[in-house]
Design a protein around this motif. Structure first.
Motif, PDB file in Angstrom:
ATOM      1  N   PRO A 208       0.910  -1.260   0.064  1.00  0.00           N
ATOM      2  CA  PRO A 208      -0.017   0.115  -0.029  1.00  0.00           C
ATOM      3  C   PRO A 208       0.939   1.293   0.134  1.00  0.00           C
ATOM      4  O   PRO A 208       2.037   1.403   0.470  1.00  0.00           O
ATOM      5  N   LYS A 209       0.259   2.433  -0.466  1.00  0.00           N
ATOM      6  CA  LYS A 209       0.789   3.698  -0.415  1.00  0.00           C
ATOM      7  C   LYS A 209       1.046   3.918   1.157  1.00  0.00           C
ATOM      8  O   LYS A 209       0.419   3.808   1.901  1.00  0.00           O
ATOM      9  N   THR A 210       2.134   4.628   1.285  1.00  0.00           N
ATOM     10  CA  THR A 210       2.300   5.127   2.606  1.00  0.00           C
ATOM     11  C   THR A 210       2.713   6.589   2.943  1.00  0.00           C
ATOM     12  O   THR A 210       2.812   7.211   1.989  1.00  0.00           O
ATOM     13  N   LYS A 211       2.788   7.112   4.278  1.00  0.00           N
ATOM     14  CA  LYS A 211       3.033   8.469   4.310  1.00  0.00           C
ATOM     15  C   LYS A 211       3.846   8.622   5.737  1.00  0.00           C
ATOM     16  O   LYS A 211       3.841   7.580   6.580  1.00  0.00           O
ATOM     17  N   SER A 212       4.590   9.722   5.986  1.00  0.00           N
ATOM     18  CA  SER A 212       5.326   9.549   7.138  1.00  0.00           C
ATOM     19  C   SER A 212       4.476  10.358   8.072  1.00  0.00           C
ATOM     20  O   SER A 212       3.793  11.418   8.019  1.00  0.00           O
ATOM     21  N   VAL A 213       4.507   9.868   9.410  1.00  0.00           N
ATOM     22  CA  VAL A 213       3.791  10.427  10.732  1.00  0.00           C
ATOM     23  C   VAL A 213       4.689  10.545  11.917  1.00  0.00           C
ATOM     24  O   VAL A 213       5.848   9.718  11.898  1.00  0.00           O
ATOM     25  N   GLU A 214       4.474  11.347  12.816  1.00  0.00           N
ATOM     26  CA  GLU A 214       5.076  11.418  13.961  1.00  0.00           C
ATOM     27  C   GLU A 214       4.462  10.523  14.960  1.00  0.00           C
ATOM     28  O   GLU A 214       3.214  10.590  15.255  1.00  0.00           O
ATOM     29  N   LEU A 215       5.154   9.693  15.461  1.00  0.00           N
ATOM     30  CA  LEU A 215       4.736   8.758  16.444  1.00  0.00           C
ATOM     31  C   LEU A 215       4.230   9.276  17.826  1.00  0.00           C
ATOM     32  O   LEU A 215       5.095  10.144  18.555  1.00  0.00           O
ATOM     33  N   ARG A 216       3.362   8.930  18.576  1.00  0.00           N
ATOM     34  CA  ARG A 216       3.072   9.316  19.765  1.00  0.00           C
ATOM     35  C   ARG A 216       3.039   8.113  20.659  1.00  0.00           C
ATOM     36  O   ARG A 216       3.037   8.014  22.062  1.00  0.00           O
ATOM     37  N   GLY A 217       3.317   6.651  20.174  1.00  0.00           N
ATOM     38  CA  GLY A 217       3.371   5.435  21.131  1.00  0.00           C
ATOM     39  C   GLY A 217       3.872   4.552  20.145  1.00  0.00           C
ATOM     40  O   GLY A 217       3.425   4.486  19.066  1.00  0.00           O
ATOM     41  N   VAL A 218       4.689   3.361  20.833  1.00  0.00           N
ATOM     42  CA  VAL A 218       4.875   2.214  20.206  1.00  0.00           C
ATOM     43  C   VAL A 218       4.761   1.159  21.426  1.00  0.00           C
ATOM     44  O   VAL A 218       5.300   1.275  22.184  1.00  0.00           O
ATOM     45  N   GLY A 219       4.014  -0.125  20.728  1.00  0.00           N
ATOM     46  CA  GLY A 219       3.821  -1.169  21.640  1.00  0.00           C
ATOM     47  C   GLY A 219       4.342  -2.381  21.248  1.00  0.00           C
ATOM     48  O   GLY A 219       4.441  -2.307  19.985  1.00  0.00           O
ATOM     49  N   TRP A 307      -0.523   7.468  16.374  1.00  0.00           N
ATOM     50  CA  TRP A 307      -0.213   8.902  16.040  1.00  0.00           C
ATOM     51  C   TRP A 307      -1.501   9.585  15.834  1.00  0.00           C
ATOM     52  O   TRP A 307      -2.540   8.878  16.269  1.00  0.00           O
ATOM     53  N   GLN A 308      -1.525  10.709  15.735  1.00  0.00           N
ATOM     54  CA  GLN A 308      -2.742  11.553  15.569  1.00  0.00           C
ATOM     55  C   GLN A 308      -2.780  12.476  14.585  1.00  0.00           C
ATOM     56  O   GLN A 308      -1.570  12.894  13.944  1.00  0.00           O
ATOM     57  N   GLU A 309      -3.799  12.611  13.897  1.00  0.00           N
ATOM     58  CA  GLU A 309      -4.239  13.669  12.497  1.00  0.00           C
ATOM     59  C   GLU A 309      -5.226  14.482  13.120  1.00  0.00           C
ATOM     60  O   GLU A 309      -6.201  14.307  13.709  1.00  0.00           O
ATOM     61  N   ASP A 310      -4.858  15.857  12.408  1.00  0.00           N
ATOM     62  CA  ASP A 310      -6.019  17.073  12.591  1.00  0.00           C
ATOM     63  C   ASP A 310      -7.131  16.836  11.417  1.00  0.00           C
ATOM     64  O   ASP A 310      -6.743  17.060  10.325  1.00  0.00           O
ATOM     65  N   VAL A 311      -8.352  16.957  12.210  1.00  0.00           N
ATOM     66  CA  VAL A 311      -9.447  16.737  11.090  1.00  0.00           C
ATOM     67  C   VAL A 311     -10.354  17.771  11.702  1.00  0.00           C
ATOM     68  O   VAL A 311     -11.086  17.833  12.874  1.00  0.00           O
ATOM     69  N   ASP A 312     -10.451  18.797  10.842  1.00  0.00           N
ATOM     70  CA  ASP A 312     -11.574  20.002  11.227  1.00  0.00           C
ATOM     71  C   ASP A 312     -11.359  20.591  12.681  1.00  0.00           C
ATOM     72  O   ASP A 312     -11.916  20.817  13.334  1.00  0.00           O
ATOM     73  N   GLY A 313      -9.869  20.783  12.991  1.00  0.00           N
ATOM     74  CA  GLY A 313      -9.706  21.262  14.410  1.00  0.00           C
ATOM     75  C   GLY A 313      -9.790  20.332  15.401  1.00  0.00           C
ATOM     76  O   GLY A 313      -9.494  20.807  16.430  1.00  0.00           O
ATOM     77  N   GLU A 314      -9.854  19.003  15.119  1.00  0.00           N
ATOM     78  CA  GLU A 314      -9.836  17.992  15.934  1.00  0.00           C
ATOM     79  C   GLU A 314      -9.048  16.935  15.990  1.00  0.00           C
ATOM     80  O   GLU A 314      -8.552  16.549  14.742  1.00  0.00           O
ATOM     81  N   LEU A 316      -7.676  13.323  15.962  1.00  0.00           N
ATOM     82  CA  LEU A 316      -8.182  12.028  15.841  1.00  0.00           C
ATOM     83  C   LEU A 316      -6.870  11.062  16.037  1.00  0.00           C
ATOM     84  O   LEU A 316      -5.841  11.458  15.747  1.00  0.00           O
ATOM     85  N   SER A 317      -7.161   9.750  16.858  1.00  0.00           N
ATOM     86  CA  SER A 317      -6.118   9.043  17.093  1.00  0.00           C
ATOM     87  C   SER A 317      -6.049   7.747  16.229  1.00  0.00           C
ATOM     88  O   SER A 317      -7.212   7.261  15.902  1.00  0.00           O
ATOM     89  N   PHE A 318      -5.126   7.376  15.550  1.00  0.00           N
ATOM     90  CA  PHE A 318      -4.885   6.283  14.818  1.00  0.00           C
ATOM     91  C   PHE A 318      -3.916   5.356  15.153  1.00  0.00           C
ATOM     92  O   PHE A 318      -2.959   5.836  15.911  1.00  0.00           O
ATOM     93  N   THR A 319      -4.109   4.093  14.965  1.00  0.00           N
ATOM     94  CA  THR A 319      -3.116   2.990  15.396  1.00  0.00           C
ATOM     95  C   THR A 319      -2.844   1.924  14.373  1.00  0.00           C
ATOM     96  O   THR A 319      -3.874   1.676  13.494  1.00  0.00           O
ATOM     97  N   GLU A 320      -1.887   1.698  14.009  1.00  0.00           N
ATOM     98  CA  GLU A 320      -1.594   0.481  13.117  1.00  0.00           C
ATOM     99  C   GLU A 320      -0.875  -0.694  13.945  1.00  0.00           C
ATOM    100  O   GLU A 320       0.113  -0.635  14.819  1.00  0.00           O
ATOM    101  N   HIS A 321      -1.689  -1.870  13.793  1.00  0.00           N
ATOM    102  CA  HIS A 321      -1.178  -3.209  14.373  1.00  0.00           C
ATOM    103  C   HIS A 321      -0.524  -3.825  13.376  1.00  0.00           C
ATOM    104  O   HIS A 321      -0.815  -4.258  12.234  1.00  0.00           O
TER     105      HIS A 321
END
Length: 357
Positions: A208-219, A307-314, A316-321
């Protein structure tokens, strides 16, 4: 109706004489061990000027019933028997926003502390009616020490009392002083549910196509070196690591209040499952994913990144397993997840101060 019948039946429970004697002896030991003082401290949060949280630490001896087993003894005996001798002989309560917090048992030893605490409704309120969550908003302080590592375990909800019980383990860098301890909680999530569902593996996207994000946590238990191709250094200020995650298009506002499976991908020898937890400032939505092979053996994720992403000023939390698995092996597996949803946020200032001798 069921609640009334249950309560009447419960009131008829009578422990044998030996057990009552055991409880009375423990209550007497704890009465001698602890000395408490009461105080009243009105607290008002600027963000909620209309809400006055008056925290009371009362002095009322916990009765040992002649015919009824006090529920706290049963809960502590079942889940934390080592704290049985540390049940408080007096009511240590705090009320805020229609919810009563009560510290039920406390053990403090050097840098470690264990607490059993309960939450129930004030008369006329109905916030507590099952499992709740403290959302990591609790702390224990003393002069010169504050918990820096802690863990919270929900024990049970008892309908006959309308009480939800927790056990909290804490550790500080310095020793807790026993002459003045302050336990505080600032946020509760009052609606908690979980559901196990299968996740369709037929939609896995190759490379899949990928993008770079700043991590907020790794488990996870796997070494990050197994996923070297997914990590691409640090952010510009060097504060966070950056990571390559699946680029599944721009998220929209429909994701804000939901736990949503965004998509699946396979690349470089591992399976990716991307999930959006929505806005998590006042909620906790997350997924526990696992693969099951043809013989019924379960495998949990090897690593997860958040990581988190800004959507309409809010935000949102995202996780990849991530699961390290061969494609051939994946064809004989099924993917499932336990979907956890915790919301119904209640903010307050539940705060009690006490001493232990």
């Amino acid at each position: 109706m069921f609640k009334e019948r249950y309560k009447k039946a419960y009131e008829k429970i009578s422990p044998d004489a030996e057990y009552r004697k055991k409880i009375q002896e423990r209550a007497e030991r704890t009465r001698r061990r602890y000395r408490w003082y009461s105080w009243v401290e009105p607290l008002m949060k600027p963000a909620a000027a209309l809400c006055l949280a008056v925290c009371l630490l009362g002095v009322a001896v916990l009765p040992v019933m002649a015919k009824t087993l006090p529920a706290v003894y049963e809960v502590v005996e079942r889940y934390a028997p080592a704290l049985s001798d540390f049940i408080l002989p007096m009511e240590v309560k705090c009320s805020s926003n229609g919810i009563i917090m009560q510290v039920e048992a406390v053990s403090v030893e050097d840098k470690n502390a264990e607490i059993v605490v309960s939450f129930s409704d004030e008369t006329g309120y109905d916030w507590i009616h099952g499992k709740i969550d403290l959302y990591d908003s609790y702390t224990l302080k003393s002069f010169g020490a504050e918990n820096i590592v802690s863990g919270c375990q929900f024990l049970e909800y008892r309908e006959e009392e309308d009480k939800a019980y927790f056990k909290i383990d804490m550790m500080a860098a310095d020793s807790f002083r026993r002459d003045k301890l302050q336990f505080q909680v600032s946020k509760l999530l009052t609606r908690c549910s979980q559901e196990e569902r299968q996740i369709d593996l037929s939609g896995v996207v190759q490379n899949p196509k990928t993008k770079s994000v700043e991590l907020r946590g790794v488990g996870g238990m796997r070494e990050q070196t197994a996923f070297a191709s997914a990590f691409d250094g640090t952010s510009e200020n060097g504060a966070r690591r950056k990571c390559l995650v699946m680029d599944l298009g721009e998220p929209d506002a429909a994701l804000m209040q939901e736990l949503t499976v965004m998509g699946l991908g396979y690349t470089d020898g591992f399976l990716r499952l991307q999930v959006c937890g929505g806005i998590v400032s006042e909620a906790d939505r997350h997924l526990q994913a696992f693969l099951t092979d043809s013989e019924g053996n379960e495998r949990h994720e090897d690593l997860s990144v958040g990581w988190q992403e800004d959507v309409d000023g809010e935000w949102l939390s995202f996780t990849e397993h991530w699961f390290v698995v061969e494609e051939e092996e994946l064809q004989n597996c099924s993917l499932s997840g336990i979907f956890y949803n915790k919301d119904g946020c209640m903010e307050g200032n539940w705060n009690v101060t006490f001493r232990v001798e």
